[in-house]
Structure formats: C-alpha cells, structure tokens
Design a protein around this motif. Structure first.
Motif: not given
Lengths: 351, 518
Positions: B453-455, B460-465, B475-477, B485-496
């Motif tokens: 809920a906090a996230l 809702g307030r953050a600039d997601l652009s 984000v600080e809660i 807390l950081s929202v981080l884009r996944i760039e790659d996932i290990s195959p193993d």
C-alpha cells in the motif's frame, strides 16, 4: 461450505459427449460469428485480420484434430496481447456451435451420472439458478427412471433424463445446507451469446462445463485482457460483453459455476495439478509456459504463441521444430483460402 | 496491470509487415587501429591471458572499445570517462615494458586511446544526428544497447530536435514495450537489439554501427519451417555489411572482442566478494542472477513458489505493484528491491507483533534449530522417511530446508506441522506453537499489505517517466522503516542457476562495468 478436493478431477465434470464422433461442426456458423464481432478502437470496428486469424486457428485445432492425430500449431507474433484469447474464443465457439444438445446426449449423460457413487458432489442448473448437491442414486417414479439429488440434509429431489444435462459433477466437496434453498443465479446468459451461437446450443453452453480451451501463461496478463469488451450490432444498438463472458472463463472460488475455458498461470501450483485434466485444446502464451508444461498434455491439440520481442522464443521454436521433425508423416498445410496476416509466422504438424 | 489497447497491438502487426531497415556503417579509423592492436596483443598472450595483470589490462581496453562502439557521444564526454581508461592504459604500459616483451604493443594501445581522446570524435553521434535531422516524421527513439548513458545521450541530443522531432532515448529493453515510433535509430550492431528486426516498433528503422562491428540482417522468423505473408517475414533491408569486408576484418580483429554479451561469471564473482555473510555455510538456495539498470545485480530466489515484487509503470492504482513468480520475470520488467537500510518484511512484521515478537521469534527459532539439527544428525534421507511416516505428506529435502530457514515461517498445513513437531520431539507444544505460526503468518501478511500500500501510494506521487530513461527510481518509506526501496529495470537474467546463501537473495550489489561488459 465448499472445500477443494486434493486431486482435481474436473475432466469428469465435462459432459462426456461434448465432441461426439460424427458430428460436423459448423464452420460457417463460426465465420458468421466472427464477422459479427466488433472491437473498440476509436469506434466499434470489425475484427482485424490477425484477430480473425487467431479465432480461426483456435477453431481449426478442434476441427482438424482427432483421436489418431492431434494438430500442433506454432505461431510467432510481434506482440503477445490477446492472441491466446482470440484462439481460445475460436475453440470455445467451435465447440458450442458444433454441439447443440440432443436426446442421445441427455441419455448418455443420465447413464453416466447414474453410474457414479452416491454422495458425488454436483451442481444442478435449474432454470436461472444453480443448486449444489450430492448424487443419491436413481428411482423409478411412475414408470420413469429419475435421478435423485440430495440438495439439503434429509432432502432429495428428482431429475428426469431430459433435464439431466444441467447436472455437472464437481471437483469440490459440497456441504449440504440444513434446508433446501433456491440456489444461486446461473452465471449470466448474456444477450450477446445468442447472437454468436445457435439458440438451441445456448442452454448447454451456459449450464454445462467443458474445458474447450486451457490457456497457460502469465495469468494476470491474460485475465486483464479478457476484461476487454466486444460487441455485436443488433438493429440500431450494440450488444456488448467482455471477452471473459464469451469464453466463460472458469472462476476460482465460485464452485458450481459453469465454465468453458480456463486460465492458468504457468508459475501457479494449479498448473501441476491440471495434468490429469483433458482440455479440448491447450494454448500456451509464450515460450516459457510452453517449455515448462508442453509435456503435460501430449494428447491435446496445441497452439503455441511466441512473442518475438520476448526472450526464449528461439528455445521454444527449436523445441517445436524438433518435435515437428519427429512427426514427418504428420505434415500440416494451412487452408489455401486462409491468408496469413502481416507479422504472423505459422508452423504446424500432426502428432 | 494495464490493459493493452487493441489498436496499439494492431499497429504492431501492421508494422511487422511493412517495416524498413537501413544499415549505416560508420568508419572510425583510430578505434579500428585500437581494436587491431588489442587483437594482436591478445593473440600474442597465448598462455598468459589468465594472468591477473593481463586480464585487467585487456578488460580495461575492451571496455573502452565497447563504450566507444555503442555510445553516440564525443570521446571526451564525461559520461564516457575515457580519460581514466587512457591513464590506466598508460600506467600499465610502463609496467608491461618492465615485465614482458609486450611493452611496445601496450604502449601503442595507450597512444591510440590518448589520440582518441585528443581527436574527440563522435562518429556514431554524427551519423545518428544526420538521420534524425533529415526526418519529417514526429516521433523517434534513439536506442542504446545499455541504459547506463541514456541520460547523458538524451541531454546531448535534446528531447526536441531542431526540425521539431520529439526524441526519446531508451535502451534495448524498451523494445519489449508496446510503444511505437515513426523512426527508431539503434546504436550498435543489431545483435545487441534482439527483437529490433523480429518485432519492429517503428516503420523506419536505422542501425548505426561502426565498421569494426559488422552487421547483417538477422532473420525475423523463429521457426525452421514456417509460412508468413511475404517471404518468411523478410524485411526490406539496405546497407548491410559487405561479407568480403567482414571476412577481412575477422583476420585483424577478434570477433569475441566485439560480441555484446553479459559476462555472468564476472558478475557472480563480484557479488560473492561484496555480500559474504557469516551464515553462508548453512542455508543455500537455488538462485538466478539478475542484471539491473544502473550497474547493479541481484540474486533472486529460484526455488519453487518464490516470487518478487514488481512494478508496472503502465498500470493504475492498486494494480501498479504486484507479486510475480520468478519464472515470470523477464528483461524490461521493474523489480522492487531494498537498496539501503530499513527493514524487510519480517522486520515490519515484528513491529506489528510488538512486544510479543521476541517471544514468538524465539520459539520459532527453537523448533527450527531442532529440525535443522535432527535432519543433520539423522541424515536427510532418514529424516524424510520418518517425517512421512509421522504424517507429513509434503516432506521433501527442499521443504525441510525451507522450514529450517528463518525466511520462511512453517509448513502450511497443521497436519504437516504436527508431524514436524513429533519428529523433533515437541509433541506437547504442537497446539501452542501452531497458534504462534498463525500469528506470525498473519503479521507477515499485514506487513506485505502495508508495504504494498505504501509503495502504491508513493508511486502515485512519483515521476515514473524517469524510469524509462534511467531504469531506476528510489523511494523512501520512513513510516514503515523500510529504508530506500528502489524500482530497478531488469536488463538481463542469467540462463544458469547458482547455489548461494539465502542471505544474499534480494540484496543488490554494484558491479563494475569493465568487469562484465564484454
């Protein structure tokens, strides 16, 4: 109170003769249905070629497969949204238009129910309501054999052969109420349905369970896409309904509700439990669901939708190509009158 | 989760049928000379390449090569930091002159890098600008292989070009979105943009690459035998690398130097150095390594049933944050992770439990320790057999490991829990301990709900652009003591998969670009 049994058995819940031998499904009816459907763009518009293509592929899986040879189709697309839902719609509608209820169906279903042990949980669609109960054997009443259903503690009701198609076996236990009740209203017989499938097929469509299409993928994505509304023009107005109602997607937590298709998350524990289920058609939404679960339904006609913008597509395509090479005798050709729309790549074989 | 628009999806099918691709090969003589010298050095280092000194040297040079081959910025731009690379190479050339016979070639490498800085050329940027400024359409996207320098490139190119063109700078993972453009200009060979050709997001696509990174039209079709409209999704292409030149190049420059790939081994070893924990020996889990935006990586639990918080910037309200199974994670999604201080779910749950927390956690730890001890002393096979005999229907090695771990609460069913209690000799306390399990579980559920809920509220307030551009949003809660807390884009996932300590899971660690960026 209703609780889930540990071993799902809802293949038993399907009406056994849902795709009987010798009945020719009405492709013409299906094509007419597709032509009537509209989606909402800037305004309501007829389905685009790729949308129609997937509906036709879904119906083709049903009609071009048999006990001896099951059709497997692989499709690659530029973006995954909606593809599996349109294909499921094809399968669901084809099952519906090809299966108006008959007296033989009712008789076979009656015999099937009569053969089950007393206490088997069932749902009973009567008119506009659904009652939950337990089978309680048969009885001869005024020269006719009827099925007895226990619908409350110490209370049974009879059901004739002609009405028994409304009774479905449940994969969930049923706790009987102390007093007989009216039951719950049957999940909507939405007006749009009667425009898409023949009137004589509508009752069985809304009251009987059948797994015409099992969709495996990211459940949250497919589910939210299924909420999209579609319409059929009728006179000067439009009949609108969400895709989920046309597909009658199985709702979890609604015991006794009828369904025609189901969405299962490829990461959900439910996927593993469904290995015993016999869907008419299995549709994989993406490479990972296919790679993970494709061995689970070896006898079901299968459609695999691969999004070319997502990872692991090559692995899934290689797996399909490899299986295709094993079934060299099972060559499959797309109908010559079926144009492949822009951006779609198709392969297929019989296994 | 947002509902995709059918018209948008329809556009993608149409684009897929009619997209055009043009390759623009850019000559960068000094960098070609640098790559050839690096190749000569590597070929002459046979048997010595594993030596840490040469490893570091070649990694430094290779990193500089790749940055220049994939960034449309002048060589001296501060976002590229090549001055440090040149200095390092010069220093290493002096050492190399003393310890080996390769001093002259290393010195020549350093000279080339210094010259690159001095000349301050930007051939990729120049080529991209000439394409963009000749366009008459409205929306274009400049695509980079990695997001690291996207902000700097956006600043250098601006968001509106002189011809009025709206320009977005993004990384390869943007291609997994449904956004479409009039034109896409990709920097670097198409091998770095897996779906650029197979699932186009623009009608006009330009691939701007250096001559030393030869490229050719990749196949769009994924099946070996398939049909499509036209010839197996063949695109209209022009300007692809001449095969004769590519062959000639292979004799002077190692292809391996120019491959864009994620060095999972280097990332994994970096992670081990940074996150060692005293309890590493005890509790291992199967994990996947995830490469995140802004040079971070994280191990995620890859055991059955595990899931992670993800954020969907396109969704609205409650649907914006959800739990996603690890198998469903794909590059382009946004993971929510704690990156600084604060509490995890268990700590927030303890706050909900209040004074009772210490007693409840103590009792929980008591039976977990007893189970761990019993499993070790009797052996896992015997332990599992006994547990099953006692009525535990879900006894498996994995489950026992989970139950002994502090990050899971207990078996889900009371009958399985009772069997575990009998197994460890706690029969008399079963009912009381089960009540405690339910209390803790309830607190965890509440903690998860509060955090979500906090996230959602913060989002809702953050600039997601900024997420699209940089791939990260912090984000600080403070109300929950959840730290950053950081929202981080996944760039790659290990195959193993990796077997690692449970304590390393979900703990992001930074990675040095030169160490993993091929």
């Amino acid at each position: 109170m209703v609780s889930f049994s540990s071993k799902p058995t809802y293949h038993r819940a399907e009406v056994s003769p849902s795709r009987p031998e010798g009945r020719v499904p009405s492709s013409r009816q299906l094509i007419r249905s597709i032509e009537m459907l509209h989606f909402q763009g800037s305004d309501w518009q007829p389905l685009r070629p790729w949308m129609r293509f997937f509906v036709e592929l879904g119906s083709m899986l049903s009609t071009e497969s048999s006990e001896a040879k099951r059709l497997v189709i692989g499709v690659s697309v530029p973006a995954r949204p909606f593809a599996v839902l349109f294909a499921a719609l094809g399968s669901v509608l084809m099952d519906a238009v090809g299966n108006g209820e008959t007296s033989q169906d009712a008789s076979a279903h009656f015999n099937y129910l009569a053969s089950l042990p007393a206490g088997t949980p069932v749902s009973w669609h009567r008119g506009t309501n659904t009652v939950l109960g337990q089978l309680a054997g048969t009885r001869d009443l005024t020269g006719q054999t009827v099925l007895m259903i226990k619908t409350a503690r110490g209370f049974k009701q009879s059901c004739s052969v002609g009405a028994c198609l409304g009774i479905q076996v449940l994969d969930e236990d049923v706790q009987l109420p102390p007093h007989p009740g009216k039951g719950r209203p049957v999940r909507g017989r939405i007006p749009l349905l009667t425009e898409l499938i023949p009137a004589q097929a509508v009752f069985s469509f809304v009251s009987q369970n059948a797994l015409s299409a099992l969709m495996i993928g990211t459940a949250s994505q497919i589910t939210i896409e299924a909420e999209t509304g579609f319409a059929v023009p009728k006179g000067s107005h439009l009949l609108v309904a969400p895709l989920e109602e046309l597909l009658r997607i199985r709702r979890t937590g609604h015991p006794g509700g009828s369904y025609r298709s189901s969405i299962v998350g490829s990461n959900s524990p439910r996927a593993a439990k469904l290995k015993n289920v016999e869907p008419h058609v299995v549709i994989f939404d993406g490479a990972l669901p296919y790679l993970r679960w494709h061995a689970s339904w070896p006898t079901a006609p299968t459609l695999v939708v691969l999004d070319r913008s997502q990872p692991h597509g090559d692995e899934a395509a290689a797996a399909l190509d490899q299986e295709r090479s094993l079934y060299r005798s099972g060559k499959w050709q797309l109908d010559s009158d079926m144009n492949i729309p822009d951006g779609i790549e198709v392969t297929g074989y019989y296994r | 989760m947002s509902v995709p628009d059918l018209l948008t999806v329809d556009d993608l099918y149409a684009l897929s049928g009619g997209a055009q691709f043009a390759w623009h090969e850019v000559v960068y003589d000094r960098l070609e000379s640098f790559a050839a010298k690096l190749t000569t050095l590597r070929r002459s280092l046979v048997g010595e390449l594993d030596d840490p000194f040469w490893q570091q040297l070649t990694a430094t040079a290779r990193s500089g090569l790749w940055i220049l081959a994939g960034t449309p910025l002048p060589a001296s731009h501060q976002a590229i930091s090549l001055a440090a690379t040149a200095e390092r190479l010069r220093a290493m050339s002096m050492v190399a002159a003393e310890i080996s016979m390769h001093g002259p070639i290393v010195s020549a490498l350093a000279e080339d890098m210094e010259a690159i800085l001095r000349e301050d050329l930007d051939p990729l940027g120049d080529s991209a600008r000439s394409i963009l400024d000749g366009l008459t359409e409205e929306r274009a996207c400049l695509l980079l292989r990695w997001p690291r320098r996207a902000s700097a490139v956006q600043a250098a190119f601006g968001t509106t070009r002189p011809n009025g063109l709206k320009l977005t700078v993004g990384s390869a993972s943007a291609l997994r979105e449904l956004d479409t453009y009039d034109t896409i200009v990709a920097i670097g060979p198409s091998t770095g943009f897996e779906s650029l050709i197979a699932a186009p997001r623009a009608r006009d696509n330009h691939i701007v690459h250096l001559r030393i990174t030869p490229d050719r039209a990749r196949k769009a079709a994924v099946f070996a035998h398939s049909k499509s409209k036209g010839q197996r999704l063949q695109r209209q292409v022009k300007g692809v690398t001449d095969e004769a030149w590519a062959e000639q190049l292979r004799t002077s420059v190692d292809g391996e130097l120019l491959e864009a790939r994620t060095e999972w081994g280097a990332i994994a070893s970096g992670g081990q150095r940074q996150t060692q924990h005293e309890d590493d020996v005890e509790d291992f889990v199967q994990a996947r390594l995830v490469l995140l935006a802004t040079d971070l990586a994280v191990y995620i639990d890859a055991e059955e049933g595990s899931s992670n918080w993800v954020l969907d910037p396109r969704a609205q309200g409650d649907e914006r944050v959800r739990l996603e199974g690890w198998r469903e994670l794909i590059p382009g999604m946004f993971l929510v992770l704690r990156t600084e201080g604060g509490s995890n779910i268990a700590m927030i749950a303890d706050r909900i439990l209040g004074r009772e927390a210490t007693r409840l956690r103590g009792d929980q730890q008591r039976w977990k320790d007893a189970l761990r001890r019993a499993a070790r002393e009797r052996g896992m096979v015997t332990a599992l057999r006994e547990l099953r005999k006692l009525g535990c229907g879900v006894a498996s090695e994995q489950n026992v490991r989970n139950w002994t771990s502090s990050s899971t609460i207990a078996p889900g069913k009371p009958s399985d829990f009772a069997a575990v209690m009998r197994f460890v000799g706690f029969d008399g306390d079963t009912d009381g301990l089960w009540k405690q399990v339910l209390t803790i579980r309830n607190a965890h559920r509440q903690a998860g709900q509060q955090l979500r809920a906090a996230l959602i509220s913060e989002m809702g307030r953050a600039d997601l652009s900024s997420l699209t551009l940089t791939g990260r949003l912090d984000v600080e809660i403070p109300a929950l003591g959840a730290g950053t807390l950081s929202v981080l884009r996944i760039e790659d996932i290990s195959p193993d998969e990796y077997e690692i300590s449970r304590y390393r899971v979900d703990e992001p660690f930074s990675i040095e670009e030169a160490a993993w960026h091929a």
